[in-house]
Enzyme design. Structure first.
Site, PDB file in Angstrom:
ATOM      1  N   LEU A  18      -7.068  28.948  98.518  1.00 58.99           N
ATOM      2  CA  LEU A  18      -7.385  27.707  99.211  1.00 58.99           C
ATOM      3  C   LEU A  18      -8.826  27.265  98.955  1.00 58.99           C
ATOM      4  O   LEU A  18      -9.739  28.080  98.888  1.00 58.99           O
ATOM      5  CB  LEU A  18      -7.168  27.877 100.714  1.00 58.99           C
ATOM      6  CG  LEU A  18      -5.758  28.278 101.159  1.00 58.99           C
ATOM      7  CD1 LEU A  18      -5.675  28.288 102.680  1.00 58.99           C
ATOM      8  CD2 LEU A  18      -4.704  27.347 100.576  1.00 58.99           C
ATOM      9  N   GLY A  21     -10.180  21.118  99.418  1.00 60.69           N
ATOM     10  CA  GLY A  21      -9.120  20.123  99.365  1.00 60.69           C
ATOM     11  C   GLY A  21      -7.944  20.506 100.247  1.00 60.69           C
ATOM     12  O   GLY A  21      -7.396  19.682 100.987  1.00 60.69           O
ATOM     13  N   HIS A  22      -7.543  21.776 100.190  1.00 63.42           N
ATOM     14  CA  HIS A  22      -6.464  22.246 101.057  1.00 63.42           C
ATOM     15  C   HIS A  22      -6.868  22.122 102.529  1.00 63.42           C
ATOM     16  O   HIS A  22      -6.070  21.688 103.374  1.00 63.42           O
ATOM     17  CB  HIS A  22      -6.134  23.710 100.757  1.00 63.42           C
ATOM     18  CG  HIS A  22      -5.601  23.946  99.376  1.00 63.42           C
ATOM     19  ND1 HIS A  22      -6.250  24.761  98.475  1.00 63.42           N
ATOM     20  CD2 HIS A  22      -4.506  23.485  98.739  1.00 63.42           C
ATOM     21  CE1 HIS A  22      -5.560  24.790  97.347  1.00 63.42           C
ATOM     22  NE2 HIS A  22      -4.506  24.018  97.476  1.00 63.42           N
ATOM     23  N   MET A 170     -10.909  18.954  93.070  1.00 64.47           N
ATOM     24  CA  MET A 170     -10.790  20.352  93.468  1.00 64.47           C
ATOM     25  C   MET A 170      -9.422  20.887  93.091  1.00 64.47           C
ATOM     26  O   MET A 170      -8.402  20.242  93.301  1.00 64.47           O
ATOM     27  CB  MET A 170     -11.027  20.499  94.967  1.00 64.47           C
ATOM     28  CG  MET A 170     -12.458  20.282  95.379  1.00 64.47           C
ATOM     29  SD  MET A 170     -12.754  20.719  97.110  1.00 64.47           S
ATOM     30  CE  MET A 170     -14.510  20.386  97.212  1.00 64.47           C
ATOM     31  N   ARG A 173      -7.310  26.170  89.975  1.00 64.47           N
ATOM     32  CA  ARG A 173      -7.498  26.580  88.585  1.00 64.47           C
ATOM     33  C   ARG A 173      -8.919  26.324  88.068  1.00 64.47           C
ATOM     34  O   ARG A 173      -9.250  26.746  86.970  1.00 64.47           O
ATOM     35  CB  ARG A 173      -6.476  25.876  87.684  1.00 64.47           C
ATOM     36  CG  ARG A 173      -5.052  26.406  87.848  1.00 64.47           C
ATOM     37  CD  ARG A 173      -4.107  25.842  86.798  1.00 64.47           C
ATOM     38  NE  ARG A 173      -2.819  26.523  86.800  1.00 64.47           N
ATOM     39  CZ  ARG A 173      -1.746  26.111  87.454  1.00 64.47           C
ATOM     40  NH1 ARG A 173      -1.814  25.000  88.176  1.00 64.47           N
ATOM     41  NH2 ARG A 173      -0.614  26.789  87.408  1.00 64.47           N
TER      42      ARG A 173
END
Length: 264
Positions: A18, A21-22, A170, A173
């Site tokens: 996470l 953004g999450h 974001m 990866r």
């Protein structure tokens, strides 16, 4: 607070690893409902054999700590056998936005895996309204269409892409990027913004897109696609007058594949 709002729940489905953004999606869910459910599941059916399922970042302890700090009500972390028990034989196959010739052209396995796991998570978590980032724009359109077509009783909420201070979207990866690649990566967003600016200024669609593609490759990327599509249907456009318009891109820098999109 009315009784309808009290019954309302919001959900998010993530691979884990996470980032902010999450967390922004969790906070959006908390503003809209009193119960927030977050699922963390690295879904094998949306990875091809050549992709990074085995090496995908898994940061369970850190993820739980972040979600605990946000005071989510439930974390659902099923294992593969729970999601796909012995004898499992069903997939959800989608058309429409899922067959627009974007991600599906390069990852033909992807959306069947996403649709199936998201459909299962919707039913496992009950009647929820999931929050999804617009960074995965084709996926957002596909999930929205699927929920409507299958009468799943959910309303998918699209949230703005969260970016680093230099504009890079974001993504879990991003940890794969070397320091040099990380410095170059914001060039993807800058090229898209410049292309959108040209289109809003009245430039020819084909010329503006070709110029944007040149900027992206000059920043060190190898393009999979850079396309102007109708923002609702993802159909190809002949002119921005056929819009609303969304620019969508997928490109590799080194071995890391990034996707992004902007509105025109």
């Amino acid at each position: 607070m009315d009784s309808a709002r009290k019954r309302r729940r919001r959900a998010g489905a993530y691979h884990g690893a996470l980032h902010d953004g999450h967390v922004s999606l969790v906070r959006l869910a908390k503003r809209r409902a009193v119960k927030v459910v977050v699922s963390i599941f690295v879904n094998p059916t949306q990875f091809a054999p050549t992709e990074d399922f085995g090496s995908y970042p898994r940061t369970w302890k850190a993820d739980v700590a972040r979600l605990a700090a946000e005071k989510v009500d439930l974390i659902w972390n099923p294992d593969v056998k729970t999601m796909y028990p012995a004898g499992y034989a069903t997939k959800i196959l989608t058309e429409g936005p899922a067959t627009a010739g974007l991600e599906d052209r390069f990852r033909p396995h992807f959306f069947a895996g996403v649709a199936t796991v998201v459909g299962k998570l919707f039913t496992q978590c009950g009647r929820t309204s999931p929050c999804s980032a617009k960074k995965d724009f084709q996926q957002l359109r596909m999930v929205t269409q699927m929920a409507r077509d299958l009468d799943l009783g959910v309303r998918v909420i699209g949230a703005p892409t969260v970016r680093e201070r230099d504009g890079l979207a974001m993504s879990s990866r991003n940890v794969y990027l070397s320091p040099e690649q990380r410095r170059a990566a914001p060039g993807l967003y800058r090229a898209m913004k410049e292309t959108a600016k040209r289109l809003r200024g009245g430039d020819d669609l084909e010329a503006a897109m070709a110029g944007g593609a040149e900027l992206i490759t000059a920043a060190g990327f190898a393009l999979d696609y850079f396309e102007a599509r109708h923002a609702q249907t993802l159909a190809p456009l002949q002119s921005i007058k056929d819009g609303p318009v969304r620019l969508l891109v997928a490109a590799k820098i080194g071995n890391t594949r990034l996707i992004d999109n902007v509105a025109v």
